[in-house]
Design a protein around this motif. Structure first.
Motif, PDB file in Angstrom:
ATOM      1  N   ASN A   1       0.838  -1.186   0.000  1.00 57.14           N
ATOM      2  CA  ASN A   1       0.000   0.000   0.000  1.00 57.14           C
ATOM      3  C   ASN A   1       0.878   1.242   0.000  1.00 57.14           C
ATOM      4  N   SER A   2       0.517   2.229  -0.811  1.00 57.52           N
ATOM      5  CA  SER A   2       1.297   3.466  -0.875  1.00 57.52           C
ATOM      6  C   SER A   2       0.538   4.668  -0.319  1.00 57.52           C
ATOM      7  N   LEU A   3      -0.665   4.449   0.197  1.00 49.47           N
ATOM      8  CA  LEU A   3      -1.454   5.562   0.720  1.00 49.47           C
ATOM      9  C   LEU A   3      -1.080   5.916   2.151  1.00 49.47           C
ATOM     10  N   VAL A   4      -0.644   4.922   2.918  1.00 48.87           N
ATOM     11  CA  VAL A   4      -0.273   5.133   4.314  1.00 48.87           C
ATOM     12  C   VAL A   4       1.086   4.494   4.548  1.00 48.87           C
ATOM     13  N   ALA A   5       2.021   5.237   5.135  1.00 46.78           N
ATOM     14  CA  ALA A   5       3.353   4.697   5.408  1.00 46.78           C
ATOM     15  C   ALA A   5       3.906   5.322   6.677  1.00 46.78           C
ATOM     16  N   ARG A   6       4.512   4.488   7.516  1.00 46.74           N
ATOM     17  CA  ARG A   6       5.182   5.009   8.716  1.00 46.74           C
ATOM     18  C   ARG A   6       6.498   5.668   8.330  1.00 46.74           C
ATOM     19  N   ALA A   7       7.177   5.086   7.365  1.00 43.82           N
ATOM     20  CA  ALA A   7       8.420   5.633   6.825  1.00 43.82           C
ATOM     21  C   ALA A   7       8.563   5.110   5.404  1.00 43.82           C
ATOM     22  N   GLY A   8       9.400   5.751   4.619  1.00 44.79           N
ATOM     23  CA  GLY A   8       9.570   5.310   3.244  1.00 44.79           C
ATOM     24  C   GLY A   8       8.343   5.617   2.408  1.00 44.79           C
ATOM     25  N   SER A   9       8.061   4.743   1.430  1.00 51.81           N
ATOM     26  CA  SER A   9       6.996   5.030   0.473  1.00 51.81           C
ATOM     27  C   SER A   9       5.809   4.085   0.559  1.00 51.81           C
ATOM     28  N   GLY A  10       5.821   3.145   1.500  1.00 53.33           N
ATOM     29  CA  GLY A  10       4.695   2.223   1.542  1.00 53.33           C
ATOM     30  C   GLY A  10       4.612   1.436   2.829  1.00 53.33           C
ATOM     31  N   SER A  11       3.543   0.660   2.925  1.00 53.08           N
ATOM     32  CA  SER A  11       3.316  -0.226   4.060  1.00 53.08           C
ATOM     33  C   SER A  11       2.613  -1.465   3.526  1.00 53.08           C
ATOM     34  N   ILE A  12       2.247  -2.360   4.412  1.00 51.16           N
ATOM     35  CA  ILE A  12       1.503  -3.540   4.002  1.00 51.16           C
ATOM     36  C   ILE A  12       0.094  -3.446   4.577  1.00 51.16           C
ATOM     37  N   LYS A  13      -0.876  -3.825   3.762  1.00 56.08           N
ATOM     38  CA  LYS A  13      -2.283  -3.720   4.147  1.00 56.08           C
ATOM     39  C   LYS A  13      -2.870  -5.114   4.347  1.00 56.08           C
ATOM     40  N   PHE A  14      -3.456  -5.339   5.529  1.00 55.24           N
ATOM     41  CA  PHE A  14      -4.196  -6.567   5.812  1.00 55.24           C
ATOM     42  C   PHE A  14      -5.683  -6.240   5.724  1.00 55.24           C
ATOM     43  N   ASP A  15      -6.404  -6.978   4.904  1.00 53.08           N
ATOM     44  CA  ASP A  15      -7.829  -6.716   4.676  1.00 53.08           C
ATOM     45  C   ASP A  15      -8.591  -8.028   4.852  1.00 53.08           C
ATOM     46  N   LEU A  16      -9.341  -8.141   5.943  1.00 54.42           N
ATOM     47  CA  LEU A  16     -10.089  -9.359   6.250  1.00 54.42           C
ATOM     48  C   LEU A  16     -11.583  -9.081   6.143  1.00 54.42           C
TER      49      LEU A  16
ATOM     50  N   ARG B   1     -15.875  -6.371   8.171  1.00 52.68           N
ATOM     51  CA  ARG B   1     -14.590  -6.132   7.514  1.00 52.68           C
ATOM     52  C   ARG B   1     -13.623  -5.479   8.491  1.00 52.68           C
ATOM     53  N   ARG B   2     -12.356  -5.905   8.429  1.00 56.12           N
ATOM     54  CA  ARG B   2     -11.299  -5.337   9.259  1.00 56.12           C
ATOM     55  C   ARG B   2     -10.097  -5.016   8.379  1.00 56.12           C
ATOM     56  N   THR B   3      -9.559  -3.798   8.541  1.00 53.25           N
ATOM     57  CA  THR B   3      -8.396  -3.366   7.769  1.00 53.25           C
ATOM     58  C   THR B   3      -7.341  -2.806   8.715  1.00 53.25           C
ATOM     59  N   MET B   4      -6.095  -3.201   8.498  1.00 53.95           N
ATOM     60  CA  MET B   4      -4.983  -2.737   9.323  1.00 53.95           C
ATOM     61  C   MET B   4      -3.756  -2.567   8.432  1.00 53.95           C
ATOM     62  N   PHE B   5      -2.963  -1.534   8.713  1.00 52.36           N
ATOM     63  CA  PHE B   5      -1.720  -1.293   7.988  1.00 52.36           C
ATOM     64  C   PHE B   5      -0.538  -1.535   8.930  1.00 52.36           C
ATOM     65  N   VAL B   6       0.513  -2.146   8.392  1.00 50.89           N
ATOM     66  CA  VAL B   6       1.699  -2.471   9.189  1.00 50.89           C
ATOM     67  C   VAL B   6       2.937  -1.998   8.437  1.00 50.89           C
ATOM     68  N   ASP B   7       3.903  -1.463   9.171  1.00 53.74           N
ATOM     69  CA  ASP B   7       5.124  -0.965   8.540  1.00 53.74           C
ATOM     70  C   ASP B   7       6.304  -1.121   9.502  1.00 53.74           C
ATOM     71  N   GLU B   8       7.503  -1.052   8.941  1.00 58.42           N
ATOM     72  CA  GLU B   8       8.756  -0.988   9.697  1.00 58.42           C
ATOM     73  C   GLU B   8       8.895  -2.122  10.720  1.00 58.42           C
ATOM     74  N   ILE B   9       8.789  -3.363  10.244  1.00 52.79           N
ATOM     75  CA  ILE B   9       8.998  -4.517  11.122  1.00 52.79           C
ATOM     76  C   ILE B   9      10.493  -4.818  11.210  1.00 52.79           C
ATOM     77  N   SER B  10      10.995  -4.924  12.429  1.00 52.25           N
ATOM     78  CA  SER B  10      12.387  -5.318  12.667  1.00 52.25           C
ATOM     79  C   SER B  10      12.401  -6.419  13.718  1.00 52.25           C
ATOM     80  N   ILE B  11      13.154  -7.478  13.446  1.00 49.02           N
ATOM     81  CA  ILE B  11      13.243  -8.612  14.366  1.00 49.02           C
ATOM     82  C   ILE B  11      14.716  -8.895  14.630  1.00 49.02           C
ATOM     83  N   GLY B  12      15.091  -8.922  15.904  1.00 52.09           N
ATOM     84  CA  GLY B  12      16.483  -9.154  16.262  1.00 52.09           C
ATOM     85  C   GLY B  12      16.628 -10.238  17.311  1.00 52.09           C
ATOM     86  N   ASN B  13      17.807 -10.843  17.384  1.00 51.72           N
ATOM     87  CA  ASN B  13      18.053 -11.853  18.411  1.00 51.72           C
ATOM     88  C   ASN B  13      18.527 -11.176  19.697  1.00 51.72           C
ATOM     89  N   HIS B  14      19.160 -11.933  20.587  1.00 47.97           N
ATOM     90  CA  HIS B  14      19.525 -11.397  21.895  1.00 47.97           C
ATOM     91  C   HIS B  14      20.586 -10.301  21.821  1.00 47.97           C
TER      92      HIS B  14
END
Length: 422
Positions: A117-132, A300-313
């Motif tokens: 999705n390019s309409l809503v972004a936390r940073a950069g130019s896009g995010s991911i849209k979940f549409d249930l 219907r449920r819609t949620m946008f997610v952005d900037e996922i970071s996963i790190g170890n210990h």
């Protein structure tokens, strides 16, 4: 006769004993002291004996059941102590500007369930849209992405969530982020509720924690805690950081930051099941109540997610936080309205730190942007500051607008996107 010339094989093989009895090997020559046809048959039996599992190497020691149980017990102890080798890179990032990225699980059913999705972004130019949507999959109402199970006892997670105004209040809980635990199927275990998940209930974030020290965990037979993590605000980004050390005993750790503030420090308490693998990360919407048609009026449920970071210990807060580079301003509002044949943009800042300017950008497709104006920022303020800009030449059709917020060191971030139709 030199015994070193005999072929190496298990003495338990009958054919081997026959060969040794009737074949004399000396200096590379073979002298037959039995009938040729009998020797040929014995040779064939000897070859078969070498390759069959029944001809076991006498040097291989088989573990009895007690040894196997002891080994399994040691493995479980090592798992809970976190002594397994790490199999997660120091930092894995998903910014969703151009691709969804690589995921182990993709629980979607329809083309609209998951999209860039390019309409809503936390940073950069896009995010991911979940549409249930309720009619998508009645038996399994979810749209989720999941990482693979791993042996990391301690990990860090950062992500941003955005809920549109259409995400109305629901009195029945739903999952938006979870750390699921793969059951030990070989031990007779079946799937259970996730030991940890972030959900929404009555427009409030809730964190559910489940744990059990028994080797086999059954659904419903575990400790349970639900913690309130504050209100769900619409049309704005929620930045989250989780620091988790998994344990089914009193050594577990859960620390949670929301929008840069530590809101939960749950130390020295259990937070998982006694499984062979540690829980793994999943993100997306799961509305289990739709399977029973419990919710009325929400389809219907819609949620946008952005900037996922996963790190170890080895990671830390700054490395995974969506706020690792703070915004130069805190936007209190940003609106776009038609004023005759022109576009009127207004925005307010609640705080400015080293802000330099606002660049107003316009697009006809929300992908390719052009600068149409600038406004200088106050620069440093903790009071509410109002700004406005008029676009005299909006695009025929749909005009998309966003703000490029530039800091004095020329770093920048983008606002959410607004649209107007002409």
């Amino acid at each position: 006769m030199n015994p070193s010339f005999y072929p190496s094989a298990n003495k338990s093989c009958k054919s081997t004993r026959i060969i040794r009895k009737f074949i004399l090997i000396k200096f590379g020559q073979v002298k037959l002291i039995a009938k040729p046809e009998f020797v040929i048959k014995s040779l064939l039996l000897f070859i078969i004996c070498l390759v069959l599992v029944s001809c076991k190497d006498p040097g291989v020691k088989e573990l009895d059941q007690n040894s196997l149980n002891a080994t399994k017990k040691n493995d479980v102890s090592a798992r809970n102590a976190g002594s397994f080798a790490e199999d997660l890179k120091p930092i894995i990032r998903y910014n969703f500007d151009t691709e969804i990225g690589s995921w182990y699980e993709n629980s979607t059913c329809c083309p609209w369930s998951l999209s860039l999705n390019s309409l809503v972004a936390r940073a950069g130019s896009g995010s991911i849209k979940f549409d249930l949507r309720r009619e998508d999959n009645i038996q399994n109402p979810r749209t989720e992405l999941g990482r693979e199970p791993n042996n990391n006892q301690e990990s860090w997670y950062g992500f941003s969530l955005f809920f549109p105004a259409s995400f109305i209040k629901d009195p029945i809980e739903e999952s938006i982020v979870q750390w699921n635990s793969r059951p030990d199927l070989k031990e007779g275990e079946s799937w259970r509720s996730a030991p940890l998940f972030l959900g929404i209930l009555n427009d409030r974030f809730v964190l559910e924690v489940r744990s059990d020290s028994n080797r086999i965990t059954k659904q419903g037979y575990f400790s349970f805690n639900r913690l309130d993590l504050g209100p769900v605000e619409k049309e704005t980004w929620h930045d989250w950081v989780f620091h988790i050390k998994w344990a089914y005993d009193n050594t577990g750790v859960i620390e949670v930051w929301k929008n840069g503030q530590l809101i939960l420090s749950r130390l020295n308490q259990p937070n998982s099941y006694n499984d062979a693998m540690f829980p793994y990360f999943k993100v997306g919407i799961y509305k289990w109540d739709w399977a029973t048609k419990a919710t009325v009026g929400i389809d219907r449920r819609t949620m946008f997610v952005d900037e996922i970071s996963i790190g170890n210990h080895t990671a830390d807060f700054k490395q995974v936080s969506p706020q690792a580079t703070p915004l130069p301003v805190t936007l209190a509002s940003f609106t776009a309205a038609k004023l005759g044949l022109v576009s009127q943009l207004k925005w307010s800042t609640a705080q400015e730190v080293n802000a330099e300017r606002f660049v107003i950008q316009r697009s006809s497709n929300a992908k390719n942007w052009q600068n149409v104006g600038e406004k200088m920022a106050i620069g440093a303020s903790s009071n509410l500051i109002n700004y406005a800009f008029t676009d005299q030449k909006p695009v025929k059709g749909t005009s998309y607008y966003r703000l490029k917020i530039v800091d004095k060191d020329q770093t920048f971030a983008y606002s959410s996107i607004k649209s107007l139709k002409f």
